[in-house]
Design a protein around this motif. Sequence first.
Motif, PDB file in Angstrom:
ATOM      1  N   PHE A  98       6.815  -1.065   4.345  1.00  0.00           N
ATOM      2  CA  PHE A  98       6.595  -0.236   3.431  1.00  0.00           C
ATOM      3  C   PHE A  98       7.384   1.164   3.798  1.00  0.00           C
ATOM      4  O   PHE A  98       6.716   1.694   4.883  1.00  0.00           O
ATOM      5  CB  PHE A  98       4.973   0.103   3.180  1.00  0.00           C
ATOM      6  CG  PHE A  98       4.334  -1.103   2.900  1.00  0.00           C
ATOM      7  CD1 PHE A  98       4.683  -1.759   1.780  1.00  0.00           C
ATOM      8  CD2 PHE A  98       3.155  -1.310   3.445  1.00  0.00           C
ATOM      9  CE1 PHE A  98       3.896  -2.957   1.465  1.00  0.00           C
ATOM     10  CE2 PHE A  98       2.262  -2.526   3.149  1.00  0.00           C
ATOM     11  CZ  PHE A  98       2.844  -3.370   2.157  1.00  0.00           C
ATOM     12  N   ASN A 114      -8.545  -3.735   3.455  1.00  0.00           N
ATOM     13  CA  ASN A 114      -9.262  -5.214   3.083  1.00  0.00           C
ATOM     14  C   ASN A 114     -10.586  -5.164   3.772  1.00  0.00           C
ATOM     15  O   ASN A 114     -11.507  -5.728   3.224  1.00  0.00           O
ATOM     16  CB  ASN A 114      -8.479  -6.409   3.612  1.00  0.00           C
ATOM     17  CG  ASN A 114      -7.095  -6.208   2.756  1.00  0.00           C
ATOM     18  OD1 ASN A 114      -7.130  -5.652   1.643  1.00  0.00           O
ATOM     19  ND2 ASN A 114      -6.293  -7.073   3.249  1.00  0.00           N
ATOM     20  N   LEU A 162      -3.965  -9.306  10.110  1.00  0.00           N
ATOM     21  CA  LEU A 162      -5.140  -9.806   9.166  1.00  0.00           C
ATOM     22  C   LEU A 162      -5.583 -11.077   9.895  1.00  0.00           C
ATOM     23  O   LEU A 162      -6.462 -11.665   9.246  1.00  0.00           O
ATOM     24  CB  LEU A 162      -4.533  -9.948   7.792  1.00  0.00           C
ATOM     25  CG  LEU A 162      -4.052  -8.870   7.036  1.00  0.00           C
ATOM     26  CD1 LEU A 162      -3.024  -8.983   5.923  1.00  0.00           C
ATOM     27  CD2 LEU A 162      -5.527  -8.287   6.568  1.00  0.00           C
TER      28      LEU A 162
ATOM     29  N   GLU B 202       5.350  -7.371  -3.721  1.00  0.00           N
ATOM     30  CA  GLU B 202       4.875  -8.926  -2.949  1.00  0.00           C
ATOM     31  C   GLU B 202       4.309  -8.480  -1.849  1.00  0.00           C
ATOM     32  O   GLU B 202       3.294  -9.172  -1.063  1.00  0.00           O
ATOM     33  CB  GLU B 202       6.171  -9.816  -3.204  1.00  0.00           C
ATOM     34  CG  GLU B 202       6.487 -10.098  -4.390  1.00  0.00           C
ATOM     35  CD  GLU B 202       7.935 -10.974  -4.243  1.00  0.00           C
ATOM     36  OE1 GLU B 202       8.438 -11.157  -3.272  1.00  0.00           O
ATOM     37  OE2 GLU B 202       8.001 -11.536  -5.478  1.00  0.00           O
ATOM     38  N   ALA B 204       2.679  -5.962  -0.440  1.00  0.00           N
ATOM     39  CA  ALA B 204       1.446  -5.357  -0.562  1.00  0.00           C
ATOM     40  C   ALA B 204       0.467  -6.585  -0.946  1.00  0.00           C
ATOM     41  O   ALA B 204      -0.751  -6.474  -0.603  1.00  0.00           O
ATOM     42  CB  ALA B 204       1.433  -4.141  -1.490  1.00  0.00           C
ATOM     43  N   ARG B 205       0.837  -7.446  -2.015  1.00  0.00           N
ATOM     44  CA  ARG B 205      -0.253  -8.553  -2.399  1.00  0.00           C
ATOM     45  C   ARG B 205      -0.288  -9.362  -1.254  1.00  0.00           C
ATOM     46  O   ARG B 205      -1.308  -9.790  -0.984  1.00  0.00           O
ATOM     47  CB  ARG B 205       0.456  -9.091  -3.706  1.00  0.00           C
ATOM     48  CG  ARG B 205       0.436  -8.251  -5.086  1.00  0.00           C
ATOM     49  CD  ARG B 205       0.687  -9.139  -6.014  1.00  0.00           C
ATOM     50  NE  ARG B 205       0.767  -8.340  -7.154  1.00  0.00           N
ATOM     51  CZ  ARG B 205       2.035  -8.272  -8.009  1.00  0.00           C
ATOM     52  NH1 ARG B 205       2.989  -9.223  -7.903  1.00  0.00           N
ATOM     53  NH2 ARG B 205       1.983  -7.459  -8.900  1.00  0.00           N
ATOM     54  N   ALA B 206       0.746  -9.840  -0.674  1.00  0.00           N
ATOM     55  CA  ALA B 206       0.724 -10.677   0.425  1.00  0.00           C
ATOM     56  C   ALA B 206      -0.158 -10.361   1.644  1.00  0.00           C
ATOM     57  O   ALA B 206      -0.968 -11.269   2.291  1.00  0.00           O
ATOM     58  CB  ALA B 206       2.212 -11.039   1.080  1.00  0.00           C
ATOM     59  N   ILE B 207      -0.327  -9.045   1.689  1.00  0.00           N
ATOM     60  CA  ILE B 207      -1.405  -8.871   2.896  1.00  0.00           C
ATOM     61  C   ILE B 207      -2.853  -8.540   2.231  1.00  0.00           C
ATOM     62  O   ILE B 207      -3.888  -8.020   2.861  1.00  0.00           O
ATOM     63  CB  ILE B 207      -0.900  -7.394   3.783  1.00  0.00           C
ATOM     64  CG1 ILE B 207      -0.727  -6.327   2.903  1.00  0.00           C
ATOM     65  CG2 ILE B 207       0.119  -7.783   4.540  1.00  0.00           C
ATOM     66  CD1 ILE B 207      -0.873  -4.962   3.403  1.00  0.00           C
ATOM     67  N   GLY B 208      -2.885  -8.846   1.119  1.00  0.00           N
ATOM     68  CA  GLY B 208      -4.511  -8.923   0.441  1.00  0.00           C
ATOM     69  C   GLY B 208      -4.873  -7.792   0.033  1.00  0.00           C
ATOM     70  O   GLY B 208      -6.175  -7.708  -0.291  1.00  0.00           O
ATOM     71  N   LEU B 209      -3.997  -6.971  -0.394  1.00  0.00           N
ATOM     72  CA  LEU B 209      -4.456  -5.707  -0.980  1.00  0.00           C
ATOM     73  C   LEU B 209      -4.965  -5.808  -2.437  1.00  0.00           C
ATOM     74  O   LEU B 209      -4.325  -6.571  -3.111  1.00  0.00           O
ATOM     75  CB  LEU B 209      -3.491  -4.527  -0.983  1.00  0.00           C
ATOM     76  CG  LEU B 209      -3.197  -3.922   0.375  1.00  0.00           C
ATOM     77  CD1 LEU B 209      -2.104  -2.894   0.072  1.00  0.00           C
ATOM     78  CD2 LEU B 209      -4.123  -3.454   1.082  1.00  0.00           C
ATOM     79  N   SER B 210      -5.927  -5.223  -2.933  1.00  0.00           N
ATOM     80  CA  SER B 210      -6.536  -5.478  -4.161  1.00  0.00           C
ATOM     81  C   SER B 210      -5.252  -4.712  -5.223  1.00  0.00           C
ATOM     82  O   SER B 210      -4.820  -3.804  -4.838  1.00  0.00           O
ATOM     83  CB  SER B 210      -7.936  -4.687  -4.527  1.00  0.00           C
ATOM     84  OG  SER B 210      -7.642  -3.247  -4.226  1.00  0.00           O
ATOM     85  N   PRO B 211      -5.320  -5.127  -6.526  1.00  0.00           N
ATOM     86  CA  PRO B 211      -4.325  -4.387  -7.377  1.00  0.00           C
ATOM     87  C   PRO B 211      -4.405  -3.050  -7.606  1.00  0.00           C
ATOM     88  O   PRO B 211      -3.339  -2.314  -7.395  1.00  0.00           O
ATOM     89  CB  PRO B 211      -4.953  -4.899  -8.963  1.00  0.00           C
ATOM     90  CG  PRO B 211      -5.738  -6.386  -8.431  1.00  0.00           C
ATOM     91  CD  PRO B 211      -6.219  -6.047  -7.088  1.00  0.00           C
ATOM     92  N   ASN B 213      -5.387  -0.934  -4.803  1.00  0.00           N
ATOM     93  CA  ASN B 213      -4.899  -0.537  -3.564  1.00  0.00           C
ATOM     94  C   ASN B 213      -3.326  -0.607  -3.521  1.00  0.00           C
ATOM     95  O   ASN B 213      -2.706   0.280  -3.008  1.00  0.00           O
ATOM     96  CB  ASN B 213      -5.434  -1.183  -2.534  1.00  0.00           C
ATOM     97  CG  ASN B 213      -6.737  -0.497  -2.074  1.00  0.00           C
ATOM     98  OD1 ASN B 213      -7.050   0.575  -2.486  1.00  0.00           O
ATOM     99  ND2 ASN B 213      -7.784  -1.442  -1.520  1.00  0.00           N
ATOM    100  N   ARG B 216      -2.134   2.242  -5.272  1.00  0.00           N
ATOM    101  CA  ARG B 216      -2.426   3.641  -4.989  1.00  0.00           C
ATOM    102  C   ARG B 216      -1.892   3.799  -3.569  1.00  0.00           C
ATOM    103  O   ARG B 216      -1.442   4.919  -3.289  1.00  0.00           O
ATOM    104  CB  ARG B 216      -3.924   3.836  -4.829  1.00  0.00           C
ATOM    105  CG  ARG B 216      -4.373   5.234  -4.530  1.00  0.00           C
ATOM    106  CD  ARG B 216      -6.020   5.191  -3.861  1.00  0.00           C
ATOM    107  NE  ARG B 216      -6.168   4.634  -2.388  1.00  0.00           N
ATOM    108  CZ  ARG B 216      -7.239   4.548  -2.031  1.00  0.00           C
ATOM    109  NH1 ARG B 216      -8.158   5.145  -2.423  1.00  0.00           N
ATOM    110  NH2 ARG B 216      -7.361   3.846  -0.967  1.00  0.00           N
ATOM    111  N   ASP B 217      -1.699   2.721  -2.824  1.00  0.00           N
ATOM    112  CA  ASP B 217      -1.371   2.895  -1.438  1.00  0.00           C
ATOM    113  C   ASP B 217       0.239   2.710  -1.367  1.00  0.00           C
ATOM    114  O   ASP B 217       1.057   2.981  -0.435  1.00  0.00           O
ATOM    115  CB  ASP B 217      -1.885   1.968  -0.483  1.00  0.00           C
ATOM    116  CG  ASP B 217      -3.569   2.415  -0.599  1.00  0.00           C
ATOM    117  OD1 ASP B 217      -3.572   3.605  -0.402  1.00  0.00           O
ATOM    118  OD2 ASP B 217      -4.323   1.540  -0.208  1.00  0.00           O
ATOM    119  N   ILE B 218       0.649   1.760  -2.086  1.00  0.00           N
ATOM    120  CA  ILE B 218       2.180   1.187  -1.943  1.00  0.00           C
ATOM    121  C   ILE B 218       3.074   1.790  -3.208  1.00  0.00           C
ATOM    122  O   ILE B 218       4.038   2.484  -2.788  1.00  0.00           O
ATOM    123  CB  ILE B 218       2.141  -0.314  -1.681  1.00  0.00           C
ATOM    124  CG1 ILE B 218       1.229  -0.536  -0.910  1.00  0.00           C
ATOM    125  CG2 ILE B 218       3.601  -0.621  -1.510  1.00  0.00           C
ATOM    126  CD1 ILE B 218       1.231  -0.211   0.690  1.00  0.00           C
TER     127      ILE B 218
END
Lengths: 251, 301
Positions: A98, A114, A162, B202, B204-211, B213, B216-218
Amino acid sequence: MSDNKIGTPLVEITGLSKWYGDFSALYDINLTVSSGEKVVVCGPSGSGKSTMIRCINQLEEHQVGTIFVDGREVKPGMKNIEEVRRDVGMVFQSFNLFPHLSVVDNLTIGPMRNKGISKAEATEIAMHFLERVHIAEQADKYPPQLSGGQQQRVAIARALCLKPKIMLFDEPTSALDPEMIAGVLDIMIELAEDGMTMICVTHEMGFARKVADRIVFMDEGEIVEVAEPETFFNNPSTDRSKLFLSQLLGH
Amino acid sequence: MNRNTPPPSKLKKRLTVVDFLLYGAVALFIFYAVYRVNDVLVYHWNWSKVLGFLVKFDDESEAWVSNLLLQGLWTTLRLALWATVLATVFGIVMGYWRTCKNLTLRIISRTYVELIRNMPPVVFIFIFYFFVSSQIFPALGIEDIDSEGAFASSAMFHFMFGDPQLFSNFLAGMLCLALFEGAYITEIVRAGIQSTEKGQWEAARAIGLSPFNVLRDIVIPQAVRKILPPLAGQFITLIKDSAIISLISIQELTFVATEVAATTTRVFETWILVGFMYFILCYSFALLFAHLERRAKRSQR
């Protein structure tokens, strides 16, 4: 060559097929990866290697077949896919750090959001893994300030934060300058030696020989051959794998 | 020369003959325009009459207070600020919906954008005014707010929304402007969200963030940096577009200017002055946004 004992099935893929429009990207994939096992997936480009491992954490949605990750079935449109993804670390060809977050924030964001742990605790975990990938001194820099090899090591650390049960590597060294590749492979070898379950899509045959318990050879969306490294490299059983190896190692 | 020699200095940029010719042409044109107005039209400038509508001396409180034109300017500012806030909210929600998988959300946001973008603003404003504000506001009881009530008559209310007796009028104009500009902001937000690379989603999703997050974060922090310049442009456009609201008798700057021009018959002076007021307003916002942009760039590194 791994001495680590191989345990229960962690990823079970059965009868997996996927199409992009009318194009058949994957056809009848069956693969079981047990905990502690290291599997290297190889094959010509466009053979569906990436697509297959991206189905495991549902970055790609499959249409037919079943995938179980640690006993839980993952399927398109499922709720709580996030919970599965937290058990599955992924490293991309193009790093995908990021860019607006510092290195340490890249690592802490996942655990903080998480698991709801505090910033201090997350930073502690992050620094532990940054040290493990030998890059702790870069913690406060931003990703664009790092070299490709450094970025990829940060990306590995981000996934490890994680505490995943399995790591997926999607051509992790393909976008790197030659002199950067060894550093990243070394980290992956260390990880393998620590007993991490891994599925690696890679063209690094030296790495495959050294680390893999099994080689999975894919072509045109199908698994063509599964073999132990020695057998695969010295005595491939299909014409397609022979051709692939001769092209890869021939010069 | 060795390694420590400083680099050769850059060539200085000089004005050429062409530049001087252009300056001359511009000066000539201005001179001609002034000449036409003074000698051909025989126009007698009288600024004092119009300037008197900026501020006046109030005999009761024995102090200088803002007169019609300045009051109009404050109304324009209030309108623009509230409409900006609201338009941003519409823009973010609708812009996100434009990128959603859910078909219903996409239809709603697409319809909103296309309806407004493919209609002249004046027409939209009339439709909105005669239907929404004349039918729905009374039904909601907004017309009946007690202009003598504690909150409505407070200085705070006056500062934020102007004269409480004109509140429903103000609200109609503000909503109108917000809905109208919101459609354009929607498209800017959509472009920003979609400009974020696939790999970022991808990862952001791969580290398990909720939709939520992931957004908002990425995605949003990266999108905001990209859309700041077009967004700033849209906010300034919003201030200028607020002039159209004068058509439904909202007493903002353009509306009072037509009144001032009519009562004083000093048409040139009034509109030149009002044009200057708009310019100052918009230009100061442009400078502010340019400053914010530079700061955002610096923090991005």
